[in-house]
Design an enzyme around this catalytic site. Sequence first.
Site, PDB file in Angstrom:
ATOM      1  N   GLU A 189       1.124  -0.773  -5.091  1.00  0.00           N
ATOM      2  CA  GLU A 189       0.028   0.183  -5.213  1.00  0.00           C
ATOM      3  C   GLU A 189       0.670   1.570  -5.222  1.00  0.00           C
ATOM      4  O   GLU A 189       0.903   2.185  -4.191  1.00  0.00           O
ATOM      5  CB  GLU A 189      -0.964   0.043  -4.049  1.00  0.00           C
ATOM      6  CG  GLU A 189      -2.276   0.775  -4.308  1.00  0.00           C
ATOM      7  CD  GLU A 189      -2.477   2.060  -3.521  1.00  0.00           C
ATOM      8  OE1 GLU A 189      -3.420   2.797  -3.834  1.00  0.00           O
ATOM      9  OE2 GLU A 189      -1.698   2.356  -2.592  1.00  0.00           O
TER      10      GLU A 189
ATOM     11  N   ASP B  87       0.821  -1.208   0.000  1.00  0.00           N
ATOM     12  CA  ASP B  87       0.000   0.000   0.000  1.00  0.00           C
ATOM     13  C   ASP B  87       0.860   1.266   0.000  1.00  0.00           C
ATOM     14  O   ASP B  87       1.801   1.388   0.790  1.00  0.00           O
ATOM     15  CB  ASP B  87      -0.881  -0.021   1.258  1.00  0.00           C
ATOM     16  CG  ASP B  87      -1.879   1.109   1.286  1.00  0.00           C
ATOM     17  OD1 ASP B  87      -2.821   1.071   0.494  1.00  0.00           O
ATOM     18  OD2 ASP B  87      -1.693   2.043   2.095  1.00  0.00           O
TER      19      ASP B  87
HETATM   20  C1  GLC Z   1      -4.135   3.330  -0.519  1.00  0.00           C
HETATM   21  C2  GLC Z   1      -5.520   2.767  -0.305  1.00  0.00           C
HETATM   22  C3  GLC Z   1      -6.430   3.858   0.158  1.00  0.00           C
HETATM   23  C4  GLC Z   1      -5.895   4.472   1.425  1.00  0.00           C
HETATM   24  C5  GLC Z   1      -4.450   4.895   1.266  1.00  0.00           C
HETATM   25  C6  GLC Z   1      -3.805   5.169   2.589  1.00  0.00           C
HETATM   26  O1  GLC Z   1      -4.109   4.249  -1.549  1.00  0.00           O
HETATM   27  O2  GLC Z   1      -5.984   2.148  -1.458  1.00  0.00           O
HETATM   28  O3  GLC Z   1      -7.734   3.382   0.350  1.00  0.00           O
HETATM   29  O4  GLC Z   1      -6.665   5.575   1.783  1.00  0.00           O
HETATM   30  O5  GLC Z   1      -3.669   3.894   0.659  1.00  0.00           O
HETATM   31  O6  GLC Z   1      -3.598   3.958   3.281  1.00  0.00           O
END
Ligand code: GLC
Length: 617
Positions: free
Chosen positions: A311, A269
């Site tokens: 991500e 993440d």
């Molecule tokens: C990622 C997640 C999102 C979250 C962010 C902070 O982008 O997909 O939902 O708000 O991380 O953890």
Amino acid sequence: MTIDDDFSSGDAALDIRAEVHWPVAVSALRRLYGSHPEFSGTLDKVRNIALAARAARSEELRALDEARLAAPDWFMQASSIGYSAYVDRFAGRLGAVEGKLDYLRELGVTGLHLLPLMQSRAGQSDGGFAVVDHLRVDPRFGSNDDLTALSRALRARGMSLCLDLLCNHTAREHHWARKAASGDPRYKDHYLFFDRVSETSAFAPWLDEVFPLTAPGNFSHDVETGRWVWTTFYPYQWDLNYQNPLVFCDMLEVMLSLANLGADVLRLDSVAFMWKRAGTNCRNLPEVHALLEAFRALTAIAAPGLILKAEAIVETAEIAAYLGRPGAPPQCQLAYHNSLMVSAWSALADGDAREISSMLARVPAIPDGTTWTTYVRCHDDIGWGVLGRDLGAEGDARARYLSAFYAGQIPGSFARGATFQAATPDAVHGAAGSLASLAGLEAAQGEPGTAALAVARITLLHAMTFFMPGAPVIYMGDEIGLLNDQDWESRAWAAEDCRGLHRPPMDWQAAARRHDLKAVEGQLFGALKALASARAACPALHGSAALTVMDSPDRRVLLARRDRAGQGLLLAANFSDAAVSLTVPLRLKRNLLDGAAQSAGGSIALAPYAVAWLEIE
Ligand code: GLC
């Protein structure tokens, strides 16, 4: 022999892998921590963590490692389809997820991504993305044993499990953060603290804001310690300090423990933010890539079956680097293709596919053995900023237009979403809303006859996405056209931001209509299932087959081809609400998708929003 090149463990297979990967890890760690007084101690710790994790890995998972080493492209198969869901909104508790796996298999799903399920803070938690314990399943969802049981049940069906790894930040209530706040010497440098707000000015002017409306700024005052702390997201999400090698060690331990709990894929993440340097925007820094090289090399030693998925919601030009840079060691095997998703929604708004083709032309080639995570919708907003930067000066106006369009504020718009984080009319960040509501199904409720167009739009977006290089992921409920959550404002996460709009609970009654072709649910489920099955049968749609974007004689139609193992396939996707005919300089055979497209020789006729996957002679 120095610690740098010694990884002997006594386990022959492990030692062979270490011969290849340990020098890569050491080189990356030297770039990160070479001048740190604890450098050689860090290498020692890292090696011990990898060895301990390997020793703790079950026989079952070791067998899986071997199988995956023998078929490392398992996640790149054309049959690979993921599904992303919240445990509670999909099934209630972890123990009930197994009962839903037949439903997923029926759709053609081969991998399940469960959104954050480790214990998150009470109250606001950014949808679970504020963990207090990386390794304890949230009691609201079940236990660690339930998770292991589910991973076995998935494996028994040939399916994989993807879990989130919160690697950029933790909740302020996380046990590391509690110890850091109390001055525990081992943890005091785990986060980025500033005694005075003036100290943040070395960074603040260069930083963007992720949630400008609901969490402005990137630093929060912590009342308890009286200090300021780096918080890229919400004030209760404290960014970790990777300049401290202990943070790397602790995260490696978490990573390998999750692998040993049965995760096949870890969704890393917010990776882009993991390293900060004054005078930069603190995204995509070279050190982030060194961290990923080190993590990848170490997982390749201790849990070689594990896949890392980045991500990184960043500009088009930056995303390919998360899969590895030319001539450099590998990083993640998967990365979200955010630009593809965003540009597809942009193309749909005005029926012009050129935005997708020009974006695709800017995506660098990616290394062998890696592919994209492709998707149409997910639990987050659609952030236009990515396109804004790509489009330069006109980008802001375009982003404002798209936000208004998907909020249903432009006359004639079929969408019923909301603007996301639009602090002022000038600062437009993104769009929120479920796929079905954004694609016109909600608006069609009052206008008989228009539902078919909404179904066609939803099918178009999936048919285009499923064609692209990657492992597609379906977002929970999109396969049956779930509309915006009408009750979202009464739910806990409404206090934060409007992403709750597109996080409705799964509607199993609606899902029961999935075989009824007169119902929208039946039409959509049938269309997605047919796409998954057509895809699985196409050698040219294996993740390793590159994409060639073709010049299209009609701006409304996206043309692209993929070739592999003797099969050539042409995608013709009509993003407009008009029927389009065009001719391409190819000899086309049959269309592998049912539906409103015809071809003969090189001519193609596409109904509004129709897509064809055409075999090339
Ligand atoms: C990622 C997640 C999102 C979250 C962010 C902070 O982008 O997909 O939902 O708000 O991380 O953890």
